[in-house]
Motif scaffolding. Structure first.
Motif, PDB file in Angstrom:
ATOM      1  N   GLY A 108       0.680  -1.076   0.045  1.00  0.00           N
ATOM      2  CA  GLY A 108       0.284  -0.007  -0.096  1.00  0.00           C
ATOM      3  C   GLY A 108       0.862   1.237  -0.078  1.00  0.00           C
ATOM      4  N   HIS A 109       0.336   2.155   0.147  1.00  0.00           N
ATOM      5  CA  HIS A 109       1.181   3.519   0.264  1.00  0.00           C
ATOM      6  C   HIS A 109       1.248   3.700   1.592  1.00  0.00           C
ATOM      7  N   PRO A 110       2.555   4.286   2.006  1.00  0.00           N
ATOM      8  CA  PRO A 110       2.967   4.265   3.457  1.00  0.00           C
ATOM      9  C   PRO A 110       2.205   5.136   4.199  1.00  0.00           C
ATOM     10  N   SER A 111       2.013   6.385   3.879  1.00  0.00           N
ATOM     11  CA  SER A 111       1.067   7.320   4.721  1.00  0.00           C
ATOM     12  C   SER A 111       0.723   8.373   3.763  1.00  0.00           C
ATOM     13  N   ARG A 112      -0.658   8.952   3.930  1.00  0.00           N
ATOM     14  CA  ARG A 112      -1.032  10.069   3.446  1.00  0.00           C
ATOM     15  C   ARG A 112      -0.428  11.409   4.182  1.00  0.00           C
ATOM     16  N   ASP A 113       0.088  11.029   5.378  1.00  0.00           N
ATOM     17  CA  ASP A 113       0.340  12.590   5.949  1.00  0.00           C
ATOM     18  C   ASP A 113       1.920  12.419   6.332  1.00  0.00           C
ATOM     19  N   GLY A 114       2.469  11.676   5.694  1.00  0.00           N
ATOM     20  CA  GLY A 114       3.924  11.949   5.918  1.00  0.00           C
ATOM     21  C   GLY A 114       4.538  10.962   7.120  1.00  0.00           C
ATOM     22  N   CYS A 115       3.813  10.333   7.853  1.00  0.00           N
ATOM     23  CA  CYS A 115       3.907   9.772   9.176  1.00  0.00           C
ATOM     24  C   CYS A 115       3.741   8.265   9.411  1.00  0.00           C
ATOM     25  N   PRO A 116       4.281   7.440   8.597  1.00  0.00           N
ATOM     26  CA  PRO A 116       3.616   6.141   8.369  1.00  0.00           C
ATOM     27  C   PRO A 116       3.765   5.125   9.521  1.00  0.00           C
ATOM     28  N   ALA A 117       2.795   4.570   9.827  1.00  0.00           N
ATOM     29  CA  ALA A 117       2.848   3.513  10.818  1.00  0.00           C
ATOM     30  C   ALA A 117       3.990   2.377  10.338  1.00  0.00           C
ATOM     31  N   PRO A 132      -7.281   0.891  16.102  1.00  0.00           N
ATOM     32  CA  PRO A 132      -8.151   0.607  17.264  1.00  0.00           C
ATOM     33  C   PRO A 132      -7.658  -1.036  17.695  1.00  0.00           C
ATOM     34  N   ALA A 133      -8.194  -1.384  18.662  1.00  0.00           N
ATOM     35  CA  ALA A 133      -8.161  -2.754  19.171  1.00  0.00           C
ATOM     36  C   ALA A 133      -8.314  -3.812  18.127  1.00  0.00           C
ATOM     37  N   LEU A 134      -9.346  -3.654  17.330  1.00  0.00           N
ATOM     38  CA  LEU A 134      -9.611  -4.688  16.258  1.00  0.00           C
ATOM     39  C   LEU A 134     -10.157  -3.722  15.111  1.00  0.00           C
ATOM     40  N   PRO A 135     -10.007  -4.632  13.815  1.00  0.00           N
ATOM     41  CA  PRO A 135     -10.348  -3.781  12.654  1.00  0.00           C
ATOM     42  C   PRO A 135     -11.641  -3.255  12.438  1.00  0.00           C
ATOM     43  N   ASP A 152      -6.038 -11.985   4.803  1.00  0.00           N
ATOM     44  CA  ASP A 152      -6.218 -11.010   3.532  1.00  0.00           C
ATOM     45  C   ASP A 152      -7.173  -9.793   3.871  1.00  0.00           C
ATOM     46  N   ARG A 153      -7.973 -10.125   4.895  1.00  0.00           N
ATOM     47  CA  ARG A 153      -8.929  -9.155   5.360  1.00  0.00           C
ATOM     48  C   ARG A 153      -8.182  -8.253   6.528  1.00  0.00           C
ATOM     49  N   VAL A 154      -7.257  -8.710   7.280  1.00  0.00           N
ATOM     50  CA  VAL A 154      -6.628  -7.971   8.418  1.00  0.00           C
ATOM     51  C   VAL A 154      -5.795  -6.888   7.305  1.00  0.00           C
ATOM     52  N   VAL A 155      -5.345  -7.332   6.457  1.00  0.00           N
ATOM     53  CA  VAL A 155      -4.160  -6.502   5.816  1.00  0.00           C
ATOM     54  C   VAL A 155      -5.066  -5.426   4.998  1.00  0.00           C
ATOM     55  N   ALA A 156      -5.985  -5.915   4.161  1.00  0.00           N
ATOM     56  CA  ALA A 156      -7.039  -4.849   3.705  1.00  0.00           C
ATOM     57  C   ALA A 156      -7.475  -3.773   4.537  1.00  0.00           C
ATOM     58  N   ALA A 157      -8.037  -4.171   5.708  1.00  0.00           N
ATOM     59  CA  ALA A 157      -8.484  -3.189   6.628  1.00  0.00           C
ATOM     60  C   ALA A 157      -7.594  -2.114   7.018  1.00  0.00           C
ATOM     61  N   PHE A 158      -6.079  -2.730   7.298  1.00  0.00           N
ATOM     62  CA  PHE A 158      -4.991  -1.763   7.664  1.00  0.00           C
ATOM     63  C   PHE A 158      -4.735  -0.778   6.641  1.00  0.00           C
ATOM     64  N   LEU A 159      -4.746  -1.277   5.141  1.00  0.00           N
ATOM     65  CA  LEU A 159      -4.456  -0.404   4.171  1.00  0.00           C
ATOM     66  C   LEU A 159      -5.736   0.619   3.827  1.00  0.00           C
ATOM     67  N   ARG A 160      -6.822   0.171   4.057  1.00  0.00           N
ATOM     68  CA  ARG A 160      -7.790   0.960   3.771  1.00  0.00           C
ATOM     69  C   ARG A 160      -8.307   2.119   4.749  1.00  0.00           C
ATOM     70  N   HIS A 161      -7.997   1.836   5.753  1.00  0.00           N
ATOM     71  CA  HIS A 161      -8.255   2.741   6.975  1.00  0.00           C
ATOM     72  C   HIS A 161      -6.995   3.503   7.695  1.00  0.00           C
ATOM     73  N   PRO A 162      -7.059   4.762   7.540  1.00  0.00           N
ATOM     74  CA  PRO A 162      -6.062   5.410   8.141  1.00  0.00           C
ATOM     75  C   PRO A 162      -5.852   5.609   9.459  1.00  0.00           C
ATOM     76  N   PRO A 163      -4.693   5.550  10.319  1.00  0.00           N
ATOM     77  CA  PRO A 163      -4.646   5.558  11.682  1.00  0.00           C
ATOM     78  C   PRO A 163      -5.537   6.436  12.194  1.00  0.00           C
ATOM     79  N   ARG A 164      -6.126   5.919  13.401  1.00  0.00           N
ATOM     80  CA  ARG A 164      -7.045   7.146  14.169  1.00  0.00           C
ATOM     81  C   ARG A 164      -6.276   8.191  14.893  1.00  0.00           C
ATOM     82  N   HIS A 165      -4.921   7.949  15.016  1.00  0.00           N
ATOM     83  CA  HIS A 165      -3.956   8.986  15.815  1.00  0.00           C
ATOM     84  C   HIS A 165      -2.638   8.911  15.112  1.00  0.00           C
TER      85      HIS A 165
END
Length: 334
Positions: free
Chosen positions: A86-95, A108-111, A133-146
């Motif tokens: 995926g793309h490392p980060s949209r805001d320049g601070c990747p996880a 979050p605790a769960l996807p 594959d769902r774990v990875v897709a959820a991570f790539l689809r949703h930006p971090p909350r913080h």
């Protein structure tokens, strides 16, 4: 002395009030193991069964990451999304991998969407309905909350993503990596990261005593797939007390003791990449607990007294947990 400790372990087994319970201590290399339970004794001795350790698996995954860093395969600063396509980060601070293992990736605790998918199997195997594959897709689809690195929030999701990122970075699945780099060098033959229908696994139980099927971690292997005998858990912990026992892992075993994060009032909550770290009068103790739907585990060690403790039981508690309290007290007093 040993008799007093054995009596305390017997008390802890009884207080656990579980179908099966084992409390095992290693003190300066001498082991004392006590087991019992409210259920009839199983066909195999209770201390030779493999128990689901749930989130205590994260102590293995943390050591696996430090082993890969120690060997120069990774630095820990790699953006997980880039490794996963995926793309490392949209805001320049990747996880990064380090954020994921220290629960500071802003996840979050769960996807998102986990509960809806898991609900039909909520009382038997909710994680099994959420594959990798769902774990990875959820991570790539949703930006971090913080913003990664700014807040601590315990996350099964984050450590699960780490497992998939390590697999992507090395071309080797988390299970194979764990077996090759941890279980084999430590000779943990009573430990498994896969489902084995070989009759060696303890059976978990609901609070009401009903037996449960084996835990299926789905795509969350790195956060909860390990099953191990109490003796293997002690061997794992003894290596942390004396890294010279496992020369290949010595650098990584030293690294997982190092504080990397302090939080809370007066910074009293200290974390390493694999352990919660609490102070005692003699020095720090390190521990991690875990649970599946029907089993619980507590593992920890104290370098100042040369003590390791592994406790497992086959019932899950929700509140006022006598099992976890007894295990922590044994280590803290030890």
């Amino acid at each position: 002395g040993g008799d007093r400790l054995a009596a305390r372990l017997d008390e802890a087994v009884a207080a656990a009030d579980a179908p099966d319970a084992v409390f095992a201590v290693s003190r300066r290399g001498r082991r004392i193991v006590r087991s019992g339970g409210t259920a009839p004794p199983p066909a195999r001795p209770r201390d030779s069964l493999r128990y689901e350790i749930g989130s205590a698996t994260k102590a293995f995954t943390g050591l696996l990451l430090t082993r890969l860093v120690d060997r120069g395969r990774l630095s820990g600063a790699e953006p997980a999304a880039a490794l996963l396509g995926g793309h490392p980060s949209r805001d320049g601070c990747p996880a990064t991998l380090a954020h994921l293992i220290t629960h500071t990736a802003g996840l979050p605790a769960l996807p998102p969407g986990f509960l809806a998918r898991a609900l039909p199997a909520w009382h038997t195997n909710p994680y099994g309905r959420y594959p990798g594959d769902r774990v990875v897709a959820a991570f790539l689809r949703h930006p971090p909350r913080h913003r990664p690195g700014t807040r601590w929030r315990y996350s099964n999701f984050g450590v699960a993503v780490l497992g998939h990122a390590l697999a992507a970075a090395t071309g080797t699945g988390w299970q194979d990596l764990t077996e090759r780099l941890l279980l084999d060098p430590l000779d943990l033959r009573g430990t498994s990261v896969r489902s084995d229908a070989d009759g060696r696994d303890a059976t978990g139980h609901r609070k009401d005593g009903e037996a449960l099927p084996p835990f299926d971690p789905g795509g969350f292997q790195a956060a909860g797939a390990v099953r191990a005998t109490p003796h293997d858990l002690l061997t794992f912990l003894e290596a942390h007390l004396d890294p010279a026992r496992a020369p290949d892992l010595a650098g990584a075993l030293d690294a997982v003791r190092t504080p990397v994060l302090r939080r809370g009032l007066g910074h009293r909550h200290v974390h390493t990449v694999a352990w919660f770290r609490h102070p005692t009068d003699g020095g720090p103790l390190y521990f991690h607990s875990g649970a599946t739907l029907g089993q619980q585990a507590f593992i920890g060690f104290r370098p100042d007294t040369g003590t390791a403790l592994a406790a497992v039981c086959t019932r899950r508690y929700r509140a006022h947990d006598p099992f976890g309290a007894a295990a922590y007290a044994l280590l803290a007093d030890g």
